[in-house]
Motif scaffolding. Structure first.
Motif: not given
Length: 363
Positions: A263-276, A246-261
């Motif tokens: 990064y969070y979009l990937v996390l949200v899409l992952s949750a939705i797709l796996w729930q399906g 939980f503490q690392v998520i903000p730092r990881e988002a900043e360093a993500f190769g595709l950008g911060k936005f």
């Protein structure tokens, strides 16, 4: 049983639900591994976070549950002997709640095993390894729910298992750049373990439906999925807390190769797709069987394989081609056997009806 329950258990509605859940399973089974691998390819490193996202989209289930409840209230309002307040809000009984919680805990550990494997293997490789899950599903289905097999279904299971085993011949041939042989083998073994665990979970869900001691409807399936995903998410969230994810998520988002936005979009899409994926899997069990759910998961393998090669430019070695050919052969064998089995059943039913009508006429 109320009107909605009667409607949900008619053959036509079950067929519609089977198609709907197969579509959910298809989207989740193909999209889930790809979006998870995208996270790792572009700098994501938190395995517990990825595993948590596999079931972390459980609040989405509240939407169809709310729609179902509103529908029940309307049906109750139209009933002269009832009122909107008589609509049942929760169907799940304690026995089913405990079962879904236990399966959820198993699923949580399975989520971690699978995420660990995806973090270290190309999607095309992990997808083919997961093909061996069908063998475990078939075996556990035979033991737990007395699943009946034909020569065609046995042939399919054998071919799919061999197809997955072929990949072990050259385990380091597609190792990602910079990854040690030890990590690659660990990822391979963890993915196999994930296949074993989920191969057990699918028949266990079917057994739970049969032993529930209450009428199983799709509304109840949704409640089952919600509780199962909740407990799986709790298991993974505990892992995240221990691993300080939980503490690392903000730092990881900043360093993500595709950008911060993104990064969070990937996390949200992952949750939705796996729930399906998870809802589709247990929905197919409700409408058919755990073996068929496993077959659908395996059938989607070539799609995931091709998409992974296209999107991530993964190598397609000879052993993957052999494995894919064996899998396709297994799929065709299973469906050909099902077609023959259904035709035989129709002929037997026609003969029975003809014999019965002849006997009645003679009387």
């Amino acid at each position: 049983m109320d009107k909605e329950q009667q409607q949900q258990n008619t053959p036509s509605v079950k067929r519609t639900l089977l198609i709907f859940n197969c579509c959910l399973l298809a989207v989740g089974n193909c999209g889930g591994p790809l979006i998870m691998r995208l996270y790792f390819v572009h700098g994501g490193k938190r395995v517990w976070l990825s595993s948590c996202l596999e079931t972390g989209g459980w609040p989405i289930i509240f939407i169809p549950l709310l729609i179902s409840y509103i529908h029940r209230r309307r049906l109750a309002a139209l009933d002269p002997s009832g009122s909107p307040n008589s609509a049942q809000f929760i169907f799940m009984k304690p026995r089913l709640f405990l079962a879904s919680a236990f399966i959820g805990i198993l699923t949580g550990f399975d989520d971690y095993l699978y995420a660990y494997g995806v973090a270290r293997l190309p999607v095309s490789t992990s997808a083919l390894i997961i093909a061996c899950q069908l063998a475990f599903t078939a075996g556990f289905a035979f033991l737990l729910v007395k699943q009946k097999f034909t020569s065609y279904s046995i042939n399919a299971v054998v071919l799919l298992t061999i197809g997955g085993a072929v990949l072990a011949l050259h385990t380091s041939g597609d190792r990602p750049a910079g990854e040690s042989n030890k990590d690659y083998i660990a990822g391979f073994l963890m993915t196999v373990a994930a296949a074993v665990v989920y191969g057990f979970v699918l028949p266990l869900v079917e057994l739970t439906y049969k032993k529930a001691r209450q009428q199983i409807t799709y509304t109840l399936v949704l409640e089952f999925q919600l509780i199962m995903s909740l407990f799986a998410t709790i298991v993974c969230a505990i892992g995240m807390l221990i691993n300080n994810d939980f503490q690392v998520i903000p730092r990881e988002a900043e360093a993500f190769g595709l950008g911060k936005f993104r990064y969070y979009l990937v996390l949200v899409l992952s949750a939705i797709l796996w729930q399906g994926f998870f809802l589709g899997a247990i929905g197919v069990i409700f409408s058919s069987s755990s073996l068929f759910s496993g077959i659908v998961i395996a059938v989607l393998l070539p799609v995931t394989e091709i998409l992974a090669v296209i999107i991530f430019n993964e190598r397609f070695q000879a052993e993957k081609g052999v494995s894919l050919a064996l899998n396709l052969w297994g799929f065709l064998s299973y469906f050909y056997g099902e077609i023959k089995h259904n035709k035989r059943k129709k002929l037997e039913l026609q003969r029975y009806e003809e014999t019965t009508s002849t006997q009645v006429a003679n009387v």
